[in-house]
Design an enzyme around this catalytic site. Structure first.
Site, PDB file in Angstrom:
ATOM      1  N   THR A 146       0.823  -1.196   0.000  1.00  0.00           N
ATOM      2  CA  THR A 146       0.000   0.000   0.000  1.00  0.00           C
ATOM      3  C   THR A 146       0.854   1.242   0.000  1.00  0.00           C
ATOM      4  O   THR A 146       1.659   1.436   0.898  1.00  0.00           O
ATOM      5  CB  THR A 146      -0.885   0.036   1.252  1.00  0.00           C
ATOM      6  OG1 THR A 146      -1.643  -1.147   1.269  1.00  0.00           O
ATOM      7  CG2 THR A 146      -1.798   1.242   1.212  1.00  0.00           C
TER       8      THR A 146
ATOM      9  N   ASN B 141       9.490 -11.003   1.427  1.00  0.00           N
ATOM     10  CA  ASN B 141       8.188 -11.400   0.910  1.00  0.00           C
ATOM     11  C   ASN B 141       7.881 -12.880   0.956  1.00  0.00           C
ATOM     12  O   ASN B 141       6.745 -13.282   0.755  1.00  0.00           O
ATOM     13  CB  ASN B 141       8.023 -10.872  -0.508  1.00  0.00           C
ATOM     14  CG  ASN B 141       7.788  -9.393  -0.485  1.00  0.00           C
ATOM     15  OD1 ASN B 141       6.806  -8.939   0.084  1.00  0.00           O
ATOM     16  ND2 ASN B 141       8.710  -8.633  -1.047  1.00  0.00           N
TER      17      ASN B 141
END
Lengths: 410, 410
Positions: free
Chosen positions: A195, A405
């Site tokens: 985001t 990640n």
């Protein structure tokens, strides 16, 4: 996971002063993060104007849908942002939660819930825990001093490795106006999303339409010209607020020459913030400018530049400090845009590496190897079919990206 | 760099027999690789028909341009493939080199240079060294025994960690016909490109037009439905050759029911080879099928599936054995295709993880964690706006990918 500050981080957060017409406070809800603010409440002065751009995702979060409606209604009561939970893909509960958040904020600052913009960032797919947010907002004392921009930048961050801020000032019709912006970047950690949020404030007196046009235009060459990994968040939001507290006459024409200075100053703040977002890309060690010229149209130039900037092969080569210009050719080729292979030229920095469809005659591997050790790099490509150009910014793809990640969510 | 065999490799190269009408030999030029064949020469029987599909890159290699012209002319003399240098972005010299390669091959097998298809794979941007290729071709003894399919698969490989082959047979009008194919995959190493090459042969008697239609159609759901890292090589080539040696009547209508068995068998060979290419993706530890259903059109379904399969966030989560379905939602959203967020459902294998726009009520993290440890995974998404579906295949994004691709070229 403890993330080290990005090696590309600015030396320090800039000096930024309070902005006339903006009151703001932070709170610690403790819902996800401990010992740091994770809630930011903004009260806007009456007569403020708000512009915004949002993610183009077809599966946006509930807060994005709520704030789009605020924007359509032209409201400007305030802003509430929480970090730690993005309230995305949470169904009807998520929509109810946004409304409740807006209600808490509205009750606190004295307006209607529909006047409060909401942005959320963090984990997706998990319902918000509303109680700590409610307590956080209720606990804010409006009589308290405004929080600093640094506090605000920290409160909206998730796994950012540094707080992001930028400011500028300029004259409109002999009146000095100020611009202050903060952003949170693409520091992602499972299960957070990439985001990107940014909130920019000015005391300039500019009409809503002009403000929206400025924001949309300037976003194309700043926030929409950066990429870390080609992925698009469900929550990306950029807001631009004008409090109209400055004493100059209202600008309500996008072509008004009085706007020129402001446009330049705003563009610089937005570009600075956008670059800071890329420089905090997961695992980033190098900041890369990709310039494409000689394209048929600006959109074609952007598509080619993004094809280069998003290519995992290009990004890993840069991580390896390898001037692998063959992969640039590959990325131009796969973009689908028109390019004249046999007249293509490629520069790394000032070094011509390829021209007229083959390696440059004075190409020197050693010189290139030294250049590639820089932490800021420039790749310039001329595709020789037209006169349009576009520039985008990205970072390299490193083991750090995988570490961050691939980490198990729990 | 010494690459370990992919953990997803087949147990062994399949048993594949000679194919009537195809003679082939390999040679060691020593130009780049030592102690392995790196040149493959194929002589096709008269009356052979050739179909081919090529990279969609706008900056294709000189060999691709040459072979496209061969295809347009409908020639079928033979094929010469070299590994180690892709002869891409090499200007006029590169075009001359392709012509010379074709001349060497033509002189050896007795046809015109224009009748020889050329494919090259390896480093790009560096001119070929032609002498070893000339010596290699000239040194081939046509009287020597045919090389095996395994030899051929090895000769065309660059950094593949295993040789790729597949075969099948079927009946056409009570005559048994055979299909034998080899491929080289996306094993890339700096400065190699992700060149995918595949050559498939059959003794079936099928007209050139029908052959081309079959190849184009079946490529869409096999070689064009795989992705390792979203990058597109400048040299990708898939050829399908029919020697017409089988005794059945010639098939020259794509709708001929006699073709049904063949189409199925050919499709299976192509899909097998395509899967083998993905399973040898750089650093791949997991093979992932991505199924998208409920889309508006097949193209939309493919775009969504590719958006998921190419997402670095999705691929790193899979590498980390993390059932991070939020990233699937993100990838659906960024695809730009229509999807009904609030009716979206997502399965990992047989496990429903999300439905009706939020996490499934009986979602169980522990069950999912166990499922994600499998080396072959399936992600199925229904976007609930139509009835079209598409399936693509990819691999995870691991540290191995970075190791291989960030390596300095020298």
């Amino acid at each position: 996971m403890n993330l080290k500050t990005s090696p590309l981080a600015p030396v320090k957060f800039p000096d930024m002063h309070a902005l006339d017409g903006v009151q703001m406070w932070t709170a610690e809800t403790g819902a996800k993060y401990k010992n740091r603010p994770d809630l930011w409440l903004v009260k806007l002065t009456q007569n403020s104007r708000v512009a915004a751009v949002f993610t183009k995702s077809n599966a946006p979060g509930a807060p994005v849908e709520w704030s789009k409606e605020c924007l359509a209604q032209g409201v400007s009561g305030g802003i509430l942002v929480n970090a730690g939970n993005a309230n995305v893909f949470t169904g009807q509960i998520g929509q109810d939660d946004v409304r409740d958040m807006a209600t808490f904020a509205a009750e606190k600052i004295g307006c209607k819930a529909q006047d409060i913009y909401i942005a959320s960032t963090g984990v997706i797919g998990e319902p918000l825990i509303l109680a700590p947010i409610e307590d956080g907002v209720k606990g804010i004392q409006l009589s308290d001093e405004n929080c600093s921009w640094l506090d605000a930048a920290r409160a909206i961050s998730t796994t950012d490795t540094y707080a992001k801020g930028a400011s500028s000032s300029c004259d409109i019709d002999d009146t000095t106006v100020n611009i202050c912006g903060i952003a949170k970047g693409s520091g992602m950690i499972a299960p957070d999303m990439a985001t990107m949020l940014s909130f920019i404030f000015t005391d300039a007196n500019i009409s809503r339409n002009v403000l929206q046009t400025l924001l949309s235009e300037l976003s194309d060459t700043s926030f929409n010209a950066i990429t870390v990994d080609s992925d698009t968040s469900t929550s990306d939001t950029v807001m631009l607020v004008a409090t109209a507290k400055a004493s100059h006459i209202e600008i309500d024409d996008i072509n008004d020459p009085l706007l020129d200075n402001f446009k330049q100053a705003l563009g610089a703040v937005m570009l600075d913030l956008a670059h800071q977002v890329v420089k905090d890309g997961e695992g980033a060690n190098k900041f890369v400018e990709v310039q494409v010229a000689g394209a048929e149209t600006e959109q074609a130039a952007k598509n080619i530049a993004m094809s280069i900037a998003n290519s995992p092969l290009v990004k890993t080569a840069i991580a390896g400090e390898d001037a692998n210009w063959g992969r640039i050719v590959m990325a131009v080729g796969k973009s689908g845009e028109k390019a004249e292979r046999d007249r293509l030229s490629i520069y790394f920095g000032q070094h011509l590496v390829a021209k007229n469809g083959c390696r440059a005659p004075d190409y020197d591997e050693d010189t290139l190897s030294i250049y590639m050790k820089n932490s800021t790099l420039k790749v310039a490509v001329n595709v020789a079919v037209g006169s349009a150009d576009f520039t985008v910014w990205t970072c390299d793809l490193t083991h750090g990206y995988i570490d961050i990640n691939a980490d198990y969510r729990s």
